[in-house]
Scaffold this motif. Sequence first.
Motif, short mmCIF file in Angstrom:
data_model
loop_
_atom_site.label_atom_id
_atom_site.label_comp_id
_atom_site.label_asym_id
_atom_site.label_seq_id
_atom_site.Cartn_x
_atom_site.Cartn_y
_atom_site.Cartn_z
N CYS A 22 0.91 -1.15 0.01
CA CYS A 22 0.14 -0.11 0.06
C CYS A 22 1.01 1.08 0.11
O CYS A 22 1.46 1.40 0.98
CB CYS A 22 -0.84 0.11 1.24
N ALA A 23 0.99 2.17 -1.07
CA ALA A 23 1.87 2.88 -1.28
C ALA A 23 1.07 4.38 -0.84
O ALA A 23 0.01 4.47 -1.57
CB ALA A 23 2.37 3.05 -2.69
N ALA A 24 1.66 5.22 -0.25
CA ALA A 24 0.91 6.30 0.36
C ALA A 24 1.42 7.67 -0.11
O ALA A 24 2.96 7.53 -0.32
CB ALA A 24 0.84 6.42 2.04
N SER A 25 0.88 8.60 -0.67
CA SER A 25 1.43 9.87 -0.83
C SER A 25 0.85 10.74 0.06
O SER A 25 -0.32 10.65 0.57
CB SER A 25 1.01 10.41 -2.37
N GLY A 26 1.85 11.88 0.68
CA GLY A 26 1.16 12.70 1.60
C GLY A 26 1.90 12.81 2.63
O GLY A 26 2.60 11.75 3.17
N ARG A 27 2.37 14.10 3.25
CA ARG A 27 3.35 14.00 4.40
C ARG A 27 3.05 13.65 5.61
O ARG A 27 3.78 13.46 6.51
CB ARG A 27 3.86 15.57 4.25
N THR A 28 1.66 13.47 5.75
CA THR A 28 1.22 13.17 7.02
C THR A 28 1.07 11.32 7.21
O THR A 28 0.73 11.00 8.46
CB THR A 28 -0.32 13.76 7.45
N PHE A 29 1.64 10.57 6.23
CA PHE A 29 1.41 9.25 6.33
C PHE A 29 2.02 8.60 7.43
O PHE A 29 1.41 7.85 8.47
CB PHE A 29 2.12 8.51 5.16
N SER A 30 3.33 8.94 7.84
CA SER A 30 3.81 8.47 9.17
C SER A 30 3.12 8.62 10.44
O SER A 30 3.39 7.98 11.32
CB SER A 30 5.37 8.81 9.29
N SER A 31 2.13 9.55 10.56
CA SER A 31 1.56 9.88 11.86
C SER A 31 0.36 8.99 12.06
O SER A 31 -0.13 9.34 13.21
CB SER A 31 1.41 11.36 11.81
N TYR A 32 -0.02 8.29 10.80
CA TYR A 32 -1.12 7.39 11.28
C TYR A 32 -0.90 6.12 11.37
O TYR A 32 -0.09 5.67 10.82
CB TYR A 32 -2.14 7.64 10.11
N PRO A 33 -1.70 5.46 12.35
CA PRO A 33 -1.83 3.93 12.46
C PRO A 33 -2.20 3.63 10.97
O PRO A 33 -3.26 4.26 10.49
CB PRO A 33 -2.62 3.36 13.51
N MET A 34 -2.11 2.38 10.34
CA MET A 34 -2.36 1.95 8.87
C MET A 34 -3.12 0.56 9.42
O MET A 34 -2.67 -0.54 10.19
CB MET A 34 -1.28 1.99 8.08
N GLY A 35 -4.04 0.36 8.59
CA GLY A 35 -4.95 -1.05 8.48
C GLY A 35 -4.91 -1.60 7.13
O GLY A 35 -5.14 -0.95 6.06
N TRP A 36 -5.33 -2.86 7.40
CA TRP A 36 -5.87 -3.55 6.19
C TRP A 36 -7.16 -4.04 6.47
O TRP A 36 -7.58 -4.50 7.55
CB TRP A 36 -4.87 -4.37 5.80
N PHE A 37 -7.99 -4.25 5.52
CA PHE A 37 -9.34 -4.46 5.52
C PHE A 37 -9.46 -5.55 4.22
O PHE A 37 -8.86 -5.48 3.26
CB PHE A 37 -10.66 -3.64 5.47
N ARG A 38 -10.67 -6.40 4.46
CA ARG A 38 -10.87 -6.93 3.11
C ARG A 38 -12.58 -7.26 2.98
O ARG A 38 -13.25 -7.12 3.89
CB ARG A 38 -10.58 -8.66 3.20
N GLN A 39 -13.06 -7.42 1.91
CA GLN A 39 -14.19 -7.63 1.52
C GLN A 39 -14.57 -8.69 0.48
O GLN A 39 -14.19 -8.48 -0.68
CB GLN A 39 -15.02 -6.25 1.10
N ALA A 40 -15.23 -9.54 0.89
CA ALA A 40 -15.58 -10.82 0.07
C ALA A 40 -16.83 -10.43 -0.65
O ALA A 40 -17.77 -9.78 -0.03
CB ALA A 40 -15.64 -11.93 0.63
N PRO A 41 -17.26 -11.15 -1.85
CA PRO A 41 -18.59 -10.80 -2.48
C PRO A 41 -19.68 -11.15 -1.59
O PRO A 41 -19.65 -12.16 -0.91
CB PRO A 41 -18.49 -11.68 -3.84
#
Length: 126
Positions: A22-41
């Motif tokens: 997951c590539a991020a752009s934006g200077r504030t990326f490192s200030s956030y916890p980051m998560g992964w979600f998924r969605q099945a049909p």
Amino acid sequence: QVQLVESGGGLVQAGDSLRLSCAASGRTFSSYPMGWFRQAPGKEREFVAVISWSGGSTYYADSVKGRFTISRDNAKNTVYLQMNSLKPEDTAVYYCAAKIRSSSWDINEPSDFGFWGQGTQVTVSS
């Protein structure tokens, strides 16, 4: 603002591995916890994993614990999801997002997250 772009999905067989990025752009990326979600049909979007802004803390859904590993490289503005021992029930579109609400570490609802990416498809055949 943070813009997120997921990649790395594909079609694999049960037992195989994949690494999502997951590539991020934006200077504030490192200030956030980051998560992964998924969605099945036909199913609701479900939490997979979250990582603190420093990378020092992680939390996983029971369904992936011991098989998936979340990590981040703040120098590269990228979050990863290493998925091992994949199962057909892991088939879904996988999304990354920033945790923008400071809820408890073990509470990770989609409404706690923002700046969603477009998702990447993971299909696991039996």
